[in-house]
Enzyme design. Structure first.
Site, PDB file in Angstrom:
ATOM      1  N   SER A  36       0.845  -1.194   0.000  1.00  0.00           N
ATOM      2  CA  SER A  36       0.000   0.000   0.000  1.00  0.00           C
ATOM      3  C   SER A  36       0.879   1.243   0.000  1.00  0.00           C
ATOM      4  O   SER A  36       2.017   1.223   0.484  1.00  0.00           O
ATOM      5  CB  SER A  36      -0.895   0.004   1.243  1.00  0.00           C
ATOM      6  N   TYR A  95      -2.073  -0.895  10.307  1.00  0.00           N
ATOM      7  CA  TYR A  95      -2.195  -1.150   8.871  1.00  0.00           C
ATOM      8  C   TYR A  95      -0.937  -0.726   8.129  1.00  0.00           C
ATOM      9  O   TYR A  95      -0.384  -1.479   7.322  1.00  0.00           O
ATOM     10  CB  TYR A  95      -3.410  -0.421   8.308  1.00  0.00           C
TER      11      TYR A  95
END
Length: 326
Positions: free
Chosen positions: A192, A205
């Site tokens: 990401s 995350y």
């Protein structure tokens, strides 16, 4: 006077070398970007050369679904792994009818931990797996929160780590040995943009995704001499359920478009933003929003205020998603 001239000449030489270095670096970066995102649209790597089957985790929605459909379109049979049996059967039926490829479905919840992998290994036995897409991932319902304010932290933190880290390592462990035996294979790991710099308020995350990045790049270095390509894909915002299906715009791409462009980069780059739009956003953010600024008290306060302002919108979109699923 001679000493001054000598010093001036040295500074001119040093400045010239510095300018040449940055010019060459910029030119090399432009060439790599041209190859990865433009040339790759014309000359694509034939993914069928890696093997007959592709395995895609988190394959019933978003980027995972888009990868599964795109790989089938490019001529591979597909093993779909996700937690919803009904959705798995629906996607399998679509692939078989639309592309005429074989499918297999494996129902598994990657947030449960290591207990699921023996059953997955058993169901993959005997398949010539050429491509593995480690796509499955989760965050804490889109909320920007401090670490101790994560909803239901005892379970949520463990689930995020199981889903984002354990799945990548264990699925690679299961499939990589057979790729090494055949001397060819492709593993695509979904990281990401939040891993490009430390990102407070989505701490767990962001940290799990930098693990994916480092794991992928190290694995590629270890096994590329044995015919294995390990590609790390680091997208920015894609319109999926995880982003509450934010409308596509010049900065946000659809999952189908992203998967198509990202697969084009195979063979051109082992570490990619996936598409040109996201690559340009990555460069811009690296310049205007570096790590020291993201981690500063000023920026953290602004992000906390933003989190409060968008909280009603997030809750509304969460409710909309639940209604769609029902």
């Amino acid at each position: 006077m001679a000493e001054t001239d000598g010093c001036y000449g040295f500074l001119c030489f040093l400045g010239g070398c510095t300018a040449l270095y940055f010019l060459l670096s910029w030119s090399w970066g432009c060439w790599k970007g041209f190859k990865s995102y433009l040339l790759s649209k014309i000359w694509q790597t034939d993914v069928r050369k890696f093997g007959q089957w592709a395995v895609v985790t988190g394959a019933t929605a978003g980027i995972g679904l888009a990868y599964a459909l795109e790989l089938a379109r490019r001529g591979l049979d597909v093993v779909l792994i996700s937690r919803s049996g009904e959705k798995l059967r629906s996607v399998a039926k679509k692939i078989e009818s639309q592309y005429g490829r074989q499918t297999r479905v494996i129902q598994a919840d990657f947030s449960e931990g290591d207990s699921i992998y023996p059953a997955i290994a058993q169901q993959l036995k005997g398949l010539e797996i050429g491509v593995l897409v480690n796509n499955v991932g989760m965050t804490y319902a889109g909320k920007l929160v401090h670490f101790l304010d994560v909803p239901d932290p005892e379970q949520t933190i463990t689930k995020v780590i199981n889903c984002n880290i354990l799945s990548v390592t264990q699925m690679s462990r299961l499939i990589l040995p057979h790729m090494v035996e055949r001397g060819k294979g492709l593993i695509i790991n979904m990281s990401s943009e939040t891993a490009s710099q430390p990102q407070p308020l989505i701490t767990v995350y962001s940290a799990t995704k930098i693990f994916v990045t480092y794991f992928s790049r190290c694995l590629h270095a270890e096994y590329r001499s044995r015919g294995i390509t390990v590609q790390c894909v680091s997208p920015f915002v894609v319109s999926t359920n995880m982003t509450y299906n934010i409308p596509v715009n010049p900065l946000v791409v659809s999952a189908a478009s992203f998967a198509r462009d990202a697969l084009n980069t195979v063979g051109y780059s082992s570490f990619t933003s996936g598409c040109l739009t996201h690559a340009l956003q990555h460069i811009a953010l690296s310049i205007i929003f570096p790590a020291w600024l993201r981690l500063s008290p000023f920026c953290l306060r602004r992000m906390e205020k933003l989190a409060q302002n968008i909280k009603p919108l997030i809750e509304e979109r969460v409710a909309q998603n639940y209604r769609k699923e029902d």
